[in-house]
Write an enzyme that holds these catalytic residues in place. Structure first.
Site, PDB file in Angstrom:
ATOM      1  N   LYS A  76       0.853  -1.190   0.000  1.00 42.90           N
ATOM      2  CA  LYS A  76       0.000   0.000   0.000  1.00 42.90           C
ATOM      3  C   LYS A  76       0.891   1.243   0.000  1.00 42.90           C
ATOM      4  O   LYS A  76       1.920   1.269   0.699  1.00 42.90           O
ATOM      5  CB  LYS A  76      -0.897  -0.029   1.242  1.00 42.90           C
ATOM      6  CG  LYS A  76      -1.932   1.083   1.309  1.00 42.90           C
ATOM      7  CD  LYS A  76      -2.848   0.895   2.531  1.00 42.90           C
ATOM      8  CE  LYS A  76      -3.951   1.937   2.585  1.00 42.90           C
ATOM      9  NZ  LYS A  76      -4.856   1.747   3.748  1.00 42.90           N
ATOM     10  N   SER A 151      -9.827   1.733   2.651  1.00 40.90           N
ATOM     11  CA  SER A 151      -8.924   2.500   1.834  1.00 40.90           C
ATOM     12  C   SER A 151      -7.882   1.666   1.094  1.00 40.90           C
ATOM     13  O   SER A 151      -7.298   2.157   0.125  1.00 40.90           O
ATOM     14  CB  SER A 151      -8.202   3.540   2.695  1.00 40.90           C
ATOM     15  OG  SER A 151      -7.386   2.902   3.663  1.00 40.90           O
ATOM     16  N   SER A 175     -10.139  -0.790   6.765  1.00 38.14           N
ATOM     17  CA  SER A 175      -9.517  -0.650   5.443  1.00 38.14           C
ATOM     18  C   SER A 175      -8.757  -1.845   4.901  1.00 38.14           C
ATOM     19  O   SER A 175      -8.351  -1.830   3.741  1.00 38.14           O
ATOM     20  CB  SER A 175      -8.586   0.552   5.424  1.00 38.14           C
ATOM     21  OG  SER A 175      -9.345   1.716   5.290  1.00 38.14           O
TER      22      SER A 175
HETATM   23  N1  GLN Z   1     -13.450   3.902   6.051  1.00 36.76           N
HETATM   24  C1  GLN Z   1     -12.888   4.313   7.295  1.00 36.76           C
HETATM   25  C2  GLN Z   1     -12.509   5.771   7.209  1.00 36.76           C
HETATM   26  O1  GLN Z   1     -12.772   6.352   6.225  1.00 36.76           O
HETATM   27  C3  GLN Z   1     -11.707   3.471   7.654  1.00 36.76           C
HETATM   28  C4  GLN Z   1     -10.523   3.801   6.871  1.00 36.76           C
HETATM   29  C5  GLN Z   1      -9.338   2.984   7.274  1.00 36.76           C
HETATM   30  O2  GLN Z   1      -9.483   1.946   7.910  1.00 36.76           O
HETATM   31  N2  GLN Z   1      -8.162   3.504   6.936  1.00 36.76           N
HETATM   32  O3  GLN Z   1     -11.989   6.332   8.106  1.00 36.76           O
END
Ligand code: GLN
Length: 488
Positions: A76, A151, A175
């Site tokens: 990532k 994400s 995410s």
């Molecule tokens: N969807 C969640 C957010 O927008 C989690 C994102 C994540 O786990 N990085 O914060």
């Protein structure tokens, strides 16, 4: 070579069926010819990957290879990589080339893995669809009109489209698990502190945790063996001994107590997704597990608590992007104030700005007690719910997401609808627990996941349950139609 697991690739390398150079070339060629469809990579590291593959082949020939030596892995784009652009999905870091490797990256290099490239992601990991990336969204290989989740959507799409054997992701509120569910792959968010955060660009420091995203539980275990462990340079890294995460994969499930939180099976859960989860639970009971109804009474407070705490931490973490030290800088600032405001205005996208505004507000002098402190108190109650349940059960199960992948654009103008995507995943981060998503079937042609939640540091148990499930089901080996047919 792209159709087999990391475990099989490792064996193939040892048996000299192919070399790491051939394997790496194969994946680089696939990325070059196919990734325009999926946009799963932001940066491909072709020449360094080939050099690493040659080094791995020498190590393999010398007979002193580790389990992942010569295996190409995608990371990532949130992990700092020495000499290789690390954008975090943001215009702010579009030109940022770190001078060091994150500990996670160092560990993969130590074990001889080949870094293929850096995967697409929501900007600063804020999002559930990959649509907040400065580089455009990645698409879901099962249906390119749909999101891959976020994400870590690029990592999930790359593994699902067979553009990497496995990848890393990070999970602040879901995410790793949510994109794994949407793309039909297996993803594990370890216990908070299990994997070093050093060099992982911070979103919400008390929630962020890195983990593996791969096809199977066995492959996740192999990656976790490399990733896990205490890091003296990360003060939140846990000084808890690691284990060989492959050792317990085959353990029996006889007598295992699985808790089903009634709050995770009620209103808001798509019926077909619920049915897929029920069918998965039947497979586990057939192997001797017992289902126990439990309650997590503060579940309705996880979304509000998370969406105060995460933005609050984000607003402080992102204050470092000021145009002075690194990253984007606006043209010809007239003074310091102009430098800060124009740099941040230009460098950040809408969702990141929204989080900074919410977080700064929640932390401000008049509102700190009402919002941030209150959210932290609620967080403690949420954690206690889990600790109480783990007195009665060994593991908790439910859906990873309320439904299958939604369409690109479907929720991008509605932040609240997007935040509700995380309703089953956020609590795990608030409580610091390990959580996993395992492919559990298809709903209208796209994958859905079974979520498993374990006690602190009980990753082995989650991997064991997922592995046993994958011995009797084949959801995790199915390929997106256009990949299986060779059209892609
Ligand atoms: N969807 C969640 C957010 O927008 C989690 C994102 C994540 O786990 N990085 O914060």
């Amino acid at each position: 070579m792209h159709q087999i697991s990391v475990a099989q690739l490792a064996k193939g390398l040892r048996d000299k069926q192919f070399s790491s150079t051939e394997l790496t070339r194969h994946f680089l060629d696939r990325i070059a010819s196919l990734d325009s469809r999926y946009n799963s990579y932001i940066t491909v590291s072709e020449s360094a990957a080939m050099a690493a593959a040659e080094a791995a082949d020498r190590q393999l020939a010398a007979g002193d290879a580790a389990a992942l030596t010569g295996i190409p892995i995608a990371h990532k784009d949130i992990f700092c990589t020495d000499g290789l652009r690390t954008s975090c999905g943001s215009r702010m870091l579009d030109n940022f080339v770190p001078p060091y490797d994150a500990t996670v990256i160092q560990r993969f290099k130590r074990d001889g893995a080949v870094l293929l490239g850096k995967t697409n992601m929501d900007e600063f990991a804020m999002g559930s669809s990959n649509e907040s990336s400065f580089y455009g969204p990645a698409t879901n290989p099962w249906d390119r009109e749909r999101v891959p989740g976020g994400s870590s959507g690029g990592s999930a799409a790359a593994v699902a489209a067979r553009l990497a054997p496995a990848a890393t992701g990070t999970d602040t509120g879901g995410s790793i698990r949510q994109p794994a569910a949407f793309c039909g792959i297996t993803g594990l968010k370890p216990t908070y502190g299990r994997v070093s955060r050093l060099g992982m660009i911070a979103f919400a420091s008390s929630l962020d945790q890195a983990g593996p995203m791969a096809r199977s539980a066995q492959d996740c275990a192999l990656l976790l063996n490399t990733m896990a462990g205490h890091d003296p340079l990360d003060s939140t890294s846990a000084a808890v001994a690691t284990e060989d995460y492959t050792a317990a994969l085959d353990n029996s499930l006889e007598g295992l107590r699985i808790g089903l939180p009634r709050e995770y099976f009620g209103e808001g859960l798509d019926a077909a997704t619920g049915a897929a989860v029920d069918a998965a639970l039947k497979e586990l009971t057939a192997q001797g597990a017992r289902l126990v109804e439990i309650s997590l009474p503060h579940s309705h407070l996880t979304v509000p608590a998370y969406y105060v705490i995460a933005p609050a931490e984000a607003s402080t973490n992102l204050s470092r992007f000021d145009g002075v030290r690194y990253g984007h800088r606006c043209e010809d600032p007239v003074d310091l104030h102009d430098l800060y405001t124009r740099t941040r205005e230009e460098g950040f996208g809408d969702e990141v700005k929204r989080r900074i505004l919410v977080g700064t507000y929640a932390l401000s002098a008049g509102y700190y007690d009402a919002y941030y402190k209150k959210a932290q108190q609620v967080r403690r109650l949420i954690k206690q719910d889990f600790l109480d349940c783990f007195e009665q059960v060994d593991v908790i199960a439910g859906p990873t997401t309320p439904g299958p992948a939604f369409r690109l654009g479907e929720k991008s103008d509605d932040p609240i609808a997007m935040y509700l995507e995380d309703v089953y995943t956020l609590a795990v981060n608030l409580a610091g627990l390990p959580g996993m998503s395992v492919p559990a079937g298809f709903v209208r042609g796209t994958p859905v996941g079974l979520q498993l939640i374990g006690r602190h540091f009980d990753e082995s148990r989650l991997l064991n349950i997922a592995h046993r499930y994958q011995q009797v089901t084949d959801w995790h080996v199915q390929e997106p139609p256009e990949i299986a047919e060779g059209a892609a």
